[in-house]
Scaffold this motif. Structure first.
Motif, PDB file in Angstrom:
ATOM      1  N   VAL A  59       0.889  -1.532   0.194  1.00 37.92           N
ATOM      2  CA  VAL A  59       0.060  -0.070   0.031  1.00 37.92           C
ATOM      3  C   VAL A  59       1.008   0.989   0.284  1.00 37.92           C
ATOM      4  CG1 VAL A  59      -2.091  -0.713   0.645  1.00 37.92           C
ATOM      5  CG2 VAL A  59       0.009   0.188   2.427  1.00 37.92           C
ATOM      6  N   ASP A  60       2.340   1.292   0.366  1.00 38.47           N
ATOM      7  CA  ASP A  60       2.979   2.377  -0.068  1.00 38.47           C
ATOM      8  C   ASP A  60       2.461   2.921  -1.141  1.00 38.47           C
ATOM      9  OD1 ASP A  60       3.980   1.170   2.581  1.00 38.47           O
ATOM     10  OD2 ASP A  60       6.030   0.589   2.242  1.00 38.47           O
ATOM     11  N   ILE A  61       2.644   2.343  -2.005  1.00 39.44           N
ATOM     12  CA  ILE A  61       2.568   3.454  -3.670  1.00 39.44           C
ATOM     13  C   ILE A  61       1.585   3.724  -3.613  1.00 39.44           C
ATOM     14  CG2 ILE A  61       1.963   0.836  -4.386  1.00 39.44           C
ATOM     15  CD1 ILE A  61       3.656   2.148  -6.791  1.00 39.44           C
ATOM     16  N   LEU A  62       0.556   3.528  -2.939  1.00 40.45           N
ATOM     17  CA  LEU A  62      -0.963   4.157  -3.407  1.00 40.45           C
ATOM     18  C   LEU A  62      -0.803   4.937  -2.146  1.00 40.45           C
ATOM     19  CD1 LEU A  62      -3.693   1.263  -2.560  1.00 40.45           C
ATOM     20  CD2 LEU A  62      -2.734   1.906  -4.908  1.00 40.45           C
ATOM     21  N   LYS A  63      -0.458   5.172  -1.020  1.00 37.80           N
ATOM     22  CA  LYS A  63       0.442   6.349  -0.024  1.00 37.80           C
ATOM     23  C   LYS A  63       0.213   7.702  -1.118  1.00 37.80           C
ATOM     24  CE  LYS A  63      -0.285   3.497   3.980  1.00 37.80           C
ATOM     25  NZ  LYS A  63       0.795   3.385   5.644  1.00 37.80           N
ATOM     26  N   ALA A  64       1.822   6.962  -1.141  1.00 37.30           N
ATOM     27  CA  ALA A  64       2.639   7.837  -2.087  1.00 37.30           C
ATOM     28  C   ALA A  64       1.541   8.965  -4.237  1.00 37.30           C
ATOM     29  CB  ALA A  64       3.758   7.665  -2.666  1.00 37.30           C
ATOM     30  N   ILE A  65       1.224   8.269  -4.299  1.00 33.72           N
ATOM     31  CA  ILE A  65       0.177   8.690  -5.473  1.00 33.72           C
ATOM     32  C   ILE A  65      -0.574   9.112  -5.213  1.00 33.72           C
ATOM     33  CG2 ILE A  65      -0.904   7.685  -7.518  1.00 33.72           C
ATOM     34  CD1 ILE A  65       0.475   5.371  -8.035  1.00 33.72           C
ATOM     35  N   ALA A  66      -1.293   9.125  -4.348  1.00 33.65           N
ATOM     36  CA  ALA A  66      -2.551   9.951  -3.387  1.00 33.65           C
ATOM     37  C   ALA A  66      -1.875  11.055  -3.287  1.00 33.65           C
ATOM     38  CB  ALA A  66      -3.917   8.975  -2.637  1.00 33.65           C
ATOM     39  N   GLY A  67      -0.152  10.926  -2.118  1.00 30.29           N
ATOM     40  CA  GLY A  67      -0.095  12.328  -1.426  1.00 30.29           C
ATOM     41  C   GLY A  67       0.609  13.310  -2.955  1.00 30.29           C
ATOM     42  N   GLY A  68      -0.196  12.723  -4.048  1.00 32.90           N
ATOM     43  CA  GLY A  68       0.848  13.533  -4.826  1.00 32.90           C
ATOM     44  C   GLY A  68       2.246  12.869  -5.372  1.00 32.90           C
ATOM     45  N   GLY A  69       2.875  12.328  -4.865  1.00 29.69           N
ATOM     46  CA  GLY A  69       4.303  11.786  -5.839  1.00 29.69           C
ATOM     47  C   GLY A  69       4.245  10.264  -6.184  1.00 29.69           C
ATOM     48  N   GLY A  70       5.017   9.432  -5.815  1.00 27.79           N
ATOM     49  CA  GLY A  70       4.900   7.761  -6.367  1.00 27.79           C
ATOM     50  C   GLY A  70       5.730   7.417  -8.092  1.00 27.79           C
ATOM     51  N   PRO A  71       5.990   6.833  -8.583  1.00 30.85           N
ATOM     52  CA  PRO A  71       6.295   6.691 -10.012  1.00 30.85           C
ATOM     53  C   PRO A  71       5.860   7.788 -10.570  1.00 30.85           C
ATOM     54  CG  PRO A  71       4.500   4.771  -9.637  1.00 30.85           C
ATOM     55  CD  PRO A  71       4.533   5.367  -7.986  1.00 30.85           C
ATOM     56  N   ARG A  72       6.019   8.248 -12.072  1.00 32.61           N
ATOM     57  CA  ARG A  72       5.537   9.119 -13.030  1.00 32.61           C
ATOM     58  C   ARG A  72       3.866   8.211 -13.590  1.00 32.61           C
ATOM     59  NH1 ARG A  72       6.771   8.487 -18.023  1.00 32.61           N
ATOM     60  NH2 ARG A  72       8.719   7.475 -17.858  1.00 32.61           N
ATOM     61  N   SER A  73       4.298   7.975 -13.937  1.00 33.05           N
ATOM     62  CA  SER A  73       3.280   6.251 -14.597  1.00 33.05           C
ATOM     63  C   SER A  73       3.072   4.802 -14.011  1.00 33.05           C
ATOM     64  CB  SER A  73       3.683   6.154 -15.919  1.00 33.05           C
ATOM     65  OG  SER A  73       3.640   7.266 -16.710  1.00 33.05           O
TER      66      SER A  73
END
Length: 200
Positions: A122-136
């Motif tokens: 779930v770390d990646i979902l948190k990162a994406i929801a927060g505006g970060g994470g992978p480019r695509s």
């Protein structure tokens, strides 16, 4: 999605010589299994133990990224960024995987190619929801799996073609066009293909 998922294949198993880890599988027009008809699958791992991939051209109906965040009680909702959801395959349909560019990885991420990774935490979902994470990225529920030798048998039986991945095939929004795009990349006209074709 899990905090730490130890059941993902190892990076080594995805790219052994003679195996198709990192390639995109394209269903032949004669594919009889309705679960895989006209599918485009990113093969995340392929080894003597079997194969595992994510279908990237079957959108997930009835659930949004926001819905998923609410189910998992992840903040923020609404998120600062979203990724699309797809039906990743018929195995473990309640389990989530994010196939993404490898400019972001965590301890449990599997390197699929030098450009792609697969993460089931779930770390990646948190990162994406927060505006970060992978480019695509694309979030898949479920995956496609093959036992030892099964995928090789299906390829011999002319069920699949393989092609190098590109970001449009994996992450593009036009799901209904991806199968033809993959065929075009192979310079193949689906109308001319026959399931009884021989092997060169």
């Amino acid at each position: 999605m899990a905090k730490r998922d130890r059941t993902l294949p190892t990076a080594q198993s995805s790219q052994e010589e003679g195996y198709l880890g990192g390639q995109v599988l394209v269903a032949m027009p004669n594919m009889q299994d309705p679960r895989f008809a006209r599918t485009v699958i990113c093969l995340c791992a392929h080894s003597p133990e079997g194969a595992m991939g994510i279908i990237v051209n079957k959108p997930l109906d009835g659930m949004s990224f926001d819905d998923l965040l609410k189910q998992l009680e992840l903040e923020p909702v609404p998120p600062q960024r979203r990724i699309r959801l797809c039906q990743g395959g018929p195995v473990e349909g309640g389990r989530g995987f994010v196939l993404h560019t490898n400019d972001w990885t965590s301890d449990g991420s599997l390197e699929v190619t030098k450009d792609l990774a697969l993460t089931a935490s779930v770390d990646i979902l948190k990162a994406i929801a927060g505006g970060g994470g992978p480019r695509s990225g694309v979030l898949a529920l479920g995956y496609a799996g093959w036992g030892p030798g099964q995928l090789e048998d299906e390829i011999q039986a002319n069920s699949w073609l393989s092609v190098n991945p590109d970001e449009t095939l994996i992450f593009g929004e036009a799901d209904d066009q991806k199968w033809r795009q993959a065929m075009a990349k192979l310079k193949v006209d689906p109308v001319l293909l026959s399931g009884a074709a021989g092997h060169a």
